[in-house]
Design a protein around this motif. Structure first.
Motif, short mmCIF file in Angstrom:
data_model
loop_
_atom_site.label_atom_id
_atom_site.label_comp_id
_atom_site.label_asym_id
_atom_site.label_seq_id
_atom_site.Cartn_x
_atom_site.Cartn_y
_atom_site.Cartn_z
N PRO A 151 0.84 -1.14 -0.02
CA PRO A 151 -0.09 -0.06 0.07
C PRO A 151 0.85 1.49 0.05
O PRO A 151 0.26 2.36 -0.39
N TYR A 152 2.10 1.16 0.49
CA TYR A 152 2.88 2.30 0.53
C TYR A 152 3.88 2.69 -0.78
O TYR A 152 4.66 3.32 -0.72
N LEU A 153 3.96 1.63 -1.70
CA LEU A 153 4.43 1.73 -2.91
C LEU A 153 3.81 2.69 -3.63
O LEU A 153 2.84 2.94 -3.87
N GLU A 154 5.01 3.43 -4.40
CA GLU A 154 4.41 4.44 -5.33
C GLU A 154 3.93 3.97 -6.73
O GLU A 154 4.87 3.36 -7.41
N PRO A 155 2.83 3.91 -7.06
CA PRO A 155 2.40 3.47 -8.29
C PRO A 155 2.41 4.32 -9.41
O PRO A 155 2.69 5.57 -9.26
N ILE A 156 2.69 3.82 -10.73
CA ILE A 156 2.40 4.61 -11.93
C ILE A 156 1.04 4.67 -12.60
O ILE A 156 0.66 3.48 -12.93
N GLU A 157 0.38 5.52 -12.46
CA GLU A 157 -1.12 5.55 -12.93
C GLU A 157 -1.81 4.29 -12.69
O GLU A 157 -2.30 3.46 -13.41
N GLU A 193 9.51 -2.38 -13.09
CA GLU A 193 10.53 -1.36 -12.95
C GLU A 193 10.58 -0.19 -11.85
O GLU A 193 11.18 0.35 -11.16
N GLN A 194 9.16 -0.39 -11.15
CA GLN A 194 8.88 0.56 -9.90
C GLN A 194 9.77 0.00 -8.62
O GLN A 194 10.00 0.70 -7.72
N LEU A 195 10.02 -1.23 -8.77
CA LEU A 195 10.61 -1.99 -7.86
C LEU A 195 12.22 -2.46 -7.81
O LEU A 195 13.14 -2.39 -7.06
N LEU A 196 12.27 -2.79 -9.19
CA LEU A 196 13.86 -3.62 -9.68
C LEU A 196 14.82 -2.58 -10.47
O LEU A 196 15.03 -3.19 -11.58
N CYS A 197 15.04 -1.52 -9.89
CA CYS A 197 16.04 -0.85 -10.62
C CYS A 197 16.58 0.25 -9.19
O CYS A 197 16.35 -0.08 -8.29
N GLY A 198 17.47 1.04 -9.67
CA GLY A 198 17.83 2.01 -8.31
C GLY A 198 16.85 2.80 -7.78
O GLY A 198 16.81 2.63 -6.71
N ARG A 199 15.94 3.42 -8.47
CA ARG A 199 14.98 4.10 -7.76
C ARG A 199 14.18 3.21 -7.12
O ARG A 199 13.42 3.45 -5.90
N GLY A 200 13.97 1.90 -7.66
CA GLY A 200 13.05 1.11 -7.12
C GLY A 200 13.43 0.34 -5.76
O GLY A 200 12.76 0.36 -4.61
N LEU A 201 14.82 0.19 -5.61
CA LEU A 201 15.47 0.19 -4.16
C LEU A 201 14.89 1.03 -3.22
O LEU A 201 14.50 0.80 -2.11
N VAL A 202 15.04 2.43 -3.65
CA VAL A 202 14.51 3.54 -2.64
C VAL A 202 13.05 3.41 -2.46
O VAL A 202 12.58 3.65 -1.21
N ASN A 203 12.44 3.09 -3.76
CA ASN A 203 10.82 2.87 -3.58
C ASN A 203 10.66 1.93 -2.15
O ASN A 203 9.64 2.07 -1.46
#
Length: 340
Positions: free
Chosen positions: A185-191, A197-207
């Motif tokens: 519920p706290y992950l940032e969705p895209i649309e 890719e929201q989880l499995l990349c550099g910014r995904g680690l931070v997400n």
């Protein structure tokens, strides 16, 4: 643009380029049998255009004059102006031909080049994750968590390797464990959706890290992917440690999904900058457990090997292999090859 025969060899010397969101790497392959002449990595932000980068960092530093170029770029290849997804460069093959003296320019997708590397890398350039197995000459998959998340398939048929570039990094990914249901519920969705890719990349680690902190009712103090991996490595930050563990789990799930889609008995290859940095975490049980947990096909999944690509210039190695023996690879060049 003239259409040359498919798999027709480009004239040597050949400039090879791997252009990512942050870094660009160039080499020159003087002829079929020589090792590539390497040039230092450069940051794309340091040069206004790719033409400037090639002129200043390659052509001015060697007397070898490349006649053709094979460039692997992060982004879709459409038309005569190729926009890169994560940086400001635009590749204009006609300008490279008219201004820099190339006769022949071929542009591939960066994950196509990673797939070529998965076909040709020897075992000293890959590290086995999980049960050790020699990869058979069968379909393979490459996943690359880095600036973004690249995915490519590699199909073997009629004695030829066919890379299948796609947008597999943008498939949906969902919660499964109880802990996932607390965090998602706290992950940032895209649309409205959570893509891989929201989880499995550099910014995904931070997400993931921010969502773990939110689920734990804590303030998120780390802001960069490197902060998260440092907190995990030092053991000083429990949320960072859980983040890397979850990252490994989610990467295992997606890697298993891609292996099922391609029936990748030849193995799954983890490329990208993050995979190499988190090898100790990938060697923990989470990654393989998630990879194999694909009922009713868990027994099949146990037979599929997984590797981290450790070659420092894997995409360049893939391009060089193609440049030397184009007939070993089924690379469609129509719409992607420009000739002067």
């Amino acid at each position: 643009m003239h259409h040359a025969a498919e798999n027709h060899r480009l004239p040597f010397p050949i400039l090879l380029g791997d252009i990512g969101g942050t870094n660009a790497r160039f080499c020159i392959l003087a002829d079929e049998s020589s090792e590539p002449i390497q040039f230092p990595n450069l940051r794309t932000a340091d040069f206004p255009t790719i033409d400037d980068a090639i002129r200043m960092d390659v052509l001015e530093k060697t007397s070898v004059r490349p006649r053709s170029a094979i460039l692997a770029v992060a982004g879709p290849i459409e038309g005569d102006e190729i926009d890169l997804t994560n940086c400001d460069w635009i590749v204009r093959p006609n300008a490279l031909i008219s201004d820099l003296g190339f006769e022949d320019v071929l542009v591939l997708n960066d994950f196509e080049a990673q797939a070529l590397a998965a076909a040709c890398l020897t075992e000293d350039y890959r590290e086995v994750i999980g049960p050790s197995a020699r990869p058979t000459v069968a379909s393979r998959v490459v996943l690359g968590p880095g600036t973004g998340l690249g995915v490519a398939g590699l199909v073997h048929a009629r004695g030829t390797w066919f890379p299948v570039p796609g947008e597999g990094g943008h498939v949906d990914i969902g919660p499964r464990s109880q802990r996932d249901y607390q965090i998602f519920p706290y992950l940032e969705p895209i649309e409205g959706r959570i893509s891989a890719e929201q989880l499995l990349c550099g910014r995904g680690l931070v997400n993931i890290y921010r969502a773990v902190c939110a689920a734990d009712g804590m303030d998120a103090t780390l802001t960069l992917p490197s902060d998260v991996t440092a907190g995990w490595q030092s053991g000083s930050n429990r949320q960072a440690a859980e983040t890397v563990s979850l990252f490994s789990t989610y990467l295992g799930r997606l890697a298993g999904d891609m292996a099922l889609i391609f029936m990748a008995k030849g193995g799954v290859y983890l490329a990208g900058g993050i995979s190499q940095r988190i090898i100790p975490a990938l060697n923990q049980p989470e990654f393989r457990r998630a990879f194999e947990d694909k009922a009713p096909h868990s027994a099949l999944m146990r037979q599929i090997p997984t590797f981290v690509v450790t070659h420092p210039l894997a995409a360049i190695a893939g391009l060089a292999s193609y440049a030397r023996t184009p007939t070993s690879y089924g690379i469609p060049t129509q719409g992607r090859r420009w000739q002067g």
